[in-house]
Design a protein around this motif. Sequence first.
Motif, PDB file in Angstrom:
ATOM      1  N   PHE A 303       0.820  -1.211   0.000  1.00  0.00           N
ATOM      2  CA  PHE A 303       0.000   0.000   0.000  1.00  0.00           C
ATOM      3  C   PHE A 303       0.854   1.260   0.000  1.00  0.00           C
ATOM      4  CE2 PHE A 303      -2.275   3.317   2.417  1.00  0.00           C
ATOM      5  CZ  PHE A 303      -3.369   3.485   1.587  1.00  0.00           C
ATOM      6  N   LEU A 304       1.918   1.246   0.784  1.00  0.00           N
ATOM      7  CA  LEU A 304       2.753   2.430   0.917  1.00  0.00           C
ATOM      8  C   LEU A 304       3.709   2.640  -0.250  1.00  0.00           C
ATOM      9  CD1 LEU A 304       3.676   2.202   4.725  1.00  0.00           C
ATOM     10  CD2 LEU A 304       2.013   3.736   3.637  1.00  0.00           C
ATOM     11  N   SER A 305       4.031   1.549  -0.959  1.00  0.00           N
ATOM     12  CA  SER A 305       5.100   1.665  -1.957  1.00  0.00           C
ATOM     13  C   SER A 305       4.664   1.458  -3.407  1.00  0.00           C
ATOM     14  CB  SER A 305       6.212   0.658  -1.643  1.00  0.00           C
ATOM     15  OG  SER A 305       5.754  -0.677  -1.792  1.00  0.00           O
ATOM     16  N   SER A 306       3.564   0.758  -3.643  1.00  0.00           N
ATOM     17  CA  SER A 306       3.260   0.334  -5.014  1.00  0.00           C
ATOM     18  C   SER A 306       3.039   1.493  -5.974  1.00  0.00           C
ATOM     19  CB  SER A 306       2.040  -0.602  -5.025  1.00  0.00           C
ATOM     20  OG  SER A 306       2.356  -1.843  -4.457  1.00  0.00           O
ATOM     21  N   TYR A 307       2.253   2.505  -5.551  1.00  0.00           N
ATOM     22  CA  TYR A 307       2.008   3.618  -6.473  1.00  0.00           C
ATOM     23  C   TYR A 307       3.300   4.381  -6.750  1.00  0.00           C
ATOM     24  CZ  TYR A 307       0.037   7.683  -8.732  1.00  0.00           C
ATOM     25  OH  TYR A 307      -0.243   8.667  -9.655  1.00  0.00           O
ATOM     26  N   VAL A 308       4.121   4.550  -5.697  1.00  0.00           N
ATOM     27  CA  VAL A 308       5.403   5.246  -5.886  1.00  0.00           C
ATOM     28  C   VAL A 308       6.301   4.454  -6.825  1.00  0.00           C
ATOM     29  CG1 VAL A 308       7.476   6.084  -4.737  1.00  0.00           C
ATOM     30  CG2 VAL A 308       5.254   6.341  -3.629  1.00  0.00           C
ATOM     31  N   TRP A 309       6.385   3.136  -6.604  1.00  0.00           N
ATOM     32  CA  TRP A 309       7.179   2.295  -7.505  1.00  0.00           C
ATOM     33  C   TRP A 309       6.645   2.396  -8.931  1.00  0.00           C
ATOM     34  CZ3 TRP A 309      11.720   1.297  -6.071  1.00  0.00           C
ATOM     35  CH2 TRP A 309      12.071   0.746  -4.844  1.00  0.00           C
ATOM     36  N   GLY A 310       5.312   2.368  -9.081  1.00  0.00           N
ATOM     37  CA  GLY A 310       4.723   2.461 -10.421  1.00  0.00           C
ATOM     38  C   GLY A 310       5.046   3.776 -11.097  1.00  0.00           C
ATOM     39  N   TRP A 311       4.968   4.868 -10.334  1.00  0.00           N
ATOM     40  CA  TRP A 311       5.291   6.188 -10.880  1.00  0.00           C
ATOM     41  C   TRP A 311       6.757   6.238 -11.305  1.00  0.00           C
ATOM     42  CZ3 TRP A 311       8.586  10.131  -9.131  1.00  0.00           C
ATOM     43  CH2 TRP A 311       8.410  11.369  -9.766  1.00  0.00           C
ATOM     44  N   LEU A 312       7.636   5.704 -10.466  1.00  0.00           N
ATOM     45  CA  LEU A 312       9.055   5.680 -10.806  1.00  0.00           C
ATOM     46  C   LEU A 312       9.327   4.777 -12.008  1.00  0.00           C
ATOM     47  CD1 LEU A 312      10.679   5.489  -7.241  1.00  0.00           C
ATOM     48  CD2 LEU A 312      10.702   7.450  -8.808  1.00  0.00           C
ATOM     49  N   ALA A 313       8.583   3.670 -12.097  1.00  0.00           N
ATOM     50  CA  ALA A 313       8.789   2.736 -13.208  1.00  0.00           C
ATOM     51  C   ALA A 313       8.436   3.377 -14.540  1.00  0.00           C
ATOM     52  CB  ALA A 313       7.968   1.469 -13.000  1.00  0.00           C
ATOM     53  N   ASP A 314       7.447   4.279 -14.548  1.00  0.00           N
ATOM     54  CA  ASP A 314       7.118   4.989 -15.780  1.00  0.00           C
ATOM     55  C   ASP A 314       8.245   5.918 -16.207  1.00  0.00           C
ATOM     56  OD1 ASP A 314       4.654   3.865 -16.347  1.00  0.00           O
ATOM     57  OD2 ASP A 314       3.564   5.276 -15.084  1.00  0.00           O
ATOM     58  N   LYS A 315       9.047   6.376 -15.240  1.00  0.00           N
ATOM     59  CA  LYS A 315      10.206   7.213 -15.559  1.00  0.00           C
ATOM     60  C   LYS A 315      11.395   6.345 -15.967  1.00  0.00           C
ATOM     61  CE  LYS A 315       7.842  10.744 -13.996  1.00  0.00           C
ATOM     62  NZ  LYS A 315       7.248  11.755 -14.893  1.00  0.00           N
ATOM     63  N   SER A 316      11.656   5.294 -15.167  1.00  0.00           N
ATOM     64  CA  SER A 316      12.788   4.406 -15.453  1.00  0.00           C
ATOM     65  C   SER A 316      12.598   3.085 -14.707  1.00  0.00           C
ATOM     66  CB  SER A 316      14.112   5.056 -15.041  1.00  0.00           C
ATOM     67  OG  SER A 316      15.180   4.122 -15.159  1.00  0.00           O
ATOM     68  N   SER A 317      12.108   2.087 -15.404  1.00  0.00           N
ATOM     69  CA  SER A 317      11.942   0.771 -14.787  1.00  0.00           C
ATOM     70  C   SER A 317      13.305   0.160 -14.470  1.00  0.00           C
ATOM     71  CB  SER A 317      11.150  -0.158 -15.720  1.00  0.00           C
ATOM     72  OG  SER A 317      11.757  -0.254 -16.999  1.00  0.00           O
ATOM     73  N   ARG A 318      14.325   0.532 -15.226  1.00  0.00           N
ATOM     74  CA  ARG A 318      15.690   0.069 -14.945  1.00  0.00           C
ATOM     75  C   ARG A 318      16.132   0.513 -13.559  1.00  0.00           C
ATOM     76  NH1 ARG A 318      19.960   3.317 -15.206  1.00  0.00           N
ATOM     77  NH2 ARG A 318      22.066   2.438 -15.190  1.00  0.00           N
ATOM     78  N   LYS A 319      15.910   1.783 -13.233  1.00  0.00           N
ATOM     79  CA  LYS A 319      16.318   2.299 -11.928  1.00  0.00           C
ATOM     80  C   LYS A 319      15.493   1.689 -10.797  1.00  0.00           C
ATOM     81  CE  LYS A 319      18.145   6.641 -13.756  1.00  0.00           C
ATOM     82  NZ  LYS A 319      17.976   8.112 -13.844  1.00  0.00           N
ATOM     83  N   VAL A 320      14.230   1.361 -11.074  1.00  0.00           N
ATOM     84  CA  VAL A 320      13.406   0.707 -10.068  1.00  0.00           C
ATOM     85  C   VAL A 320      13.968  -0.671  -9.742  1.00  0.00           C
ATOM     86  CG1 VAL A 320      11.143  -0.364  -9.657  1.00  0.00           C
ATOM     87  CG2 VAL A 320      11.281   1.967 -10.545  1.00  0.00           C
ATOM     88  N   LEU A 321      14.353  -1.420 -10.773  1.00  0.00           N
ATOM     89  CA  LEU A 321      14.948  -2.741 -10.547  1.00  0.00           C
ATOM     90  C   LEU A 321      16.263  -2.618  -9.787  1.00  0.00           C
ATOM     91  CD1 LEU A 321      14.229  -4.432 -13.998  1.00  0.00           C
ATOM     92  CD2 LEU A 321      13.264  -5.079 -11.786  1.00  0.00           C
ATOM     93  N   LEU A 322      17.058  -1.625 -10.161  1.00  0.00           N
ATOM     94  CA  LEU A 322      18.344  -1.430  -9.500  1.00  0.00           C
ATOM     95  C   LEU A 322      18.146  -1.065  -8.025  1.00  0.00           C
ATOM     96  CD1 LEU A 322      21.287   0.500 -11.108  1.00  0.00           C
ATOM     97  CD2 LEU A 322      20.805   0.709  -8.677  1.00  0.00           C
ATOM     98  N   LEU A 323      17.259  -0.097  -7.759  1.00  0.00           N
ATOM     99  CA  LEU A 323      17.038   0.367  -6.393  1.00  0.00           C
ATOM    100  C   LEU A 323      16.430  -0.727  -5.516  1.00  0.00           C
ATOM    101  CD1 LEU A 323      17.060   2.640  -4.318  1.00  0.00           C
ATOM    102  CD2 LEU A 323      14.833   3.400  -5.210  1.00  0.00           C
ATOM    103  N   SER A 324      15.407  -1.420  -6.044  1.00  0.00           N
ATOM    104  CA  SER A 324      14.761  -2.464  -5.246  1.00  0.00           C
ATOM    105  C   SER A 324      15.720  -3.629  -4.985  1.00  0.00           C
ATOM    106  CB  SER A 324      13.483  -2.953  -5.933  1.00  0.00           C
ATOM    107  OG  SER A 324      13.729  -3.387  -7.248  1.00  0.00           O
ATOM    108  N   SER A 325      16.638  -3.895  -5.899  1.00  0.00           N
ATOM    109  CA  SER A 325      17.642  -4.944  -5.688  1.00  0.00           C
ATOM    110  C   SER A 325      18.516  -4.622  -4.487  1.00  0.00           C
ATOM    111  CB  SER A 325      18.530  -5.093  -6.931  1.00  0.00           C
ATOM    112  OG  SER A 325      17.797  -5.514  -8.046  1.00  0.00           O
ATOM    113  N   PHE A 326      18.974  -3.382  -4.412  1.00  0.00           N
ATOM    114  CA  PHE A 326      19.863  -3.003  -3.319  1.00  0.00           C
ATOM    115  C   PHE A 326      19.119  -2.881  -1.991  1.00  0.00           C
ATOM    116  CE2 PHE A 326      22.644  -1.254  -6.837  1.00  0.00           C
ATOM    117  CZ  PHE A 326      23.601  -2.248  -6.693  1.00  0.00           C
ATOM    118  N   VAL A 327      17.864  -2.445  -2.024  1.00  0.00           N
ATOM    119  CA  VAL A 327      17.066  -2.406  -0.794  1.00  0.00           C
ATOM    120  C   VAL A 327      16.874  -3.823  -0.255  1.00  0.00           C
ATOM    121  CG1 VAL A 327      14.784  -1.897   0.179  1.00  0.00           C
ATOM    122  CG2 VAL A 327      15.883  -0.254  -1.360  1.00  0.00           C
TER     123      VAL A 327
END
Length: 439
Positions: A303-327
């Motif tokens: 609930f807290l992260s999905s919309y933010v992740w989705g918004w970021l993925a529209d900008k750069s899904s590559r960076k979302v994968l990179l960031l979520s990997s390190f988290v």
Amino acid sequence: MSKQSTVEQVYEAINSGDDGRVCKDIPEQACDHQPKNVTTHIVSLASTKVADGLIDPKLILSWLLSTLGASTFLVGLLVPIREAGALLPQLFTAGALRQLPQRKWAWALGSLVQGISVVGMVLSALFMEGTSAGISILVLLGVLAIARSVCSVSYKDVLGKTVSKSMRGKVTGMAASIASAAVILFGVALASGFFERMDIVLIALGLAATLWIFASIMFTQLEETPGSTEGGGNPLTVAKENLTLLIKDRQLVRFIIVRALLIATALAPPFMVTLNGSDDLSKLDSILGGLGALVLASALASFLSSYVWGWLADKSSRKVLLLSSFVAMLALGATALLGQLELIGQGLLLPALLFVLMIAYHGVRLGRSTHLVDMATAENRAAYTALSNTIIGIILLTGVGFSAIAQYFGNVAVLAVMAVMCLLAGILATGLREVQQVP
């Protein structure tokens, strides 16, 4: 206020700030139907995601089978059947789905079958017990998983045809957030102890069935432009042709490797939870409050992260994968270290780390989904989806190796290995293309 104006308002709220980025990578005819299609996607997808949360095989169905007296062996088959069954058939179903000019009908049928399967589970729980109930529910879960595989292949293709590239991540992210809010209420009800345990679980399953059937009907209302039907045919021929994509597209290979490494985010939670030695499924009945807490942790993270992740993925899904990997790497690494030091049981350390991991997990889900849709074209999107999912399904079957590692070396060793997997995924993700950039 008319229905149409409500739809328009929903679309405008989601699309605020992106007025200049509409109608990307979709048929010209689909532009006129964006408000209706976006709303239909959100409602349908949110309904099925709520249903998924209400029957979660890792928690809810495991408790149900245990309570009905099924053996631990049968309970242990739930997650492999659900995950592998939803992925493995896709390499073969993609060819048949290519014969459909409008693939929304495949998704609608798959959702309907999932709903009917859960109705069967409720009846099994009401009128059977022990081994017979366990086998019946497992068979029905297998049917549900196959139907889900059809939905998975067809959905990304339909999404790519009916929703503009700049909107896809927000659509899936908003649906996930809406669903998470509903599942949070379910988790609160489970943890409260105010309701009869079996009653609330069966009611949840009945609601899940209703939501899948409702989503099936809703999805048929999409305005989908008939598409190309080339590529359909004999499943084995289609499978062979799809496998050649691994030779032709190095980016696809890199993406699949990243995704394969990130299965650690899905497989890790049971090993984290059992660091305190509470892995006996027979204890589920006595720790239903704990079950509710786990449902809450997962749903709240989504609930807290999905919309933010989705918004970021529209900008750069590559960076979302990179960031979520390190988290995920940090959460798993910290859990392994604290487990080794025997400090993990203190305070809220473990729940907090599990929460962080689930945030990363939802980032992985939204990042990989958006990246796959946007890296593909209308002609190869279904094939890319099917090939990727089938390979991951095969890899998931090897996940039993983590249980062997845990048996001989302990859960800390498993979590350490998974932390390294996430680190490698993040490193490889740096080499993915920025597929959201317009050529």
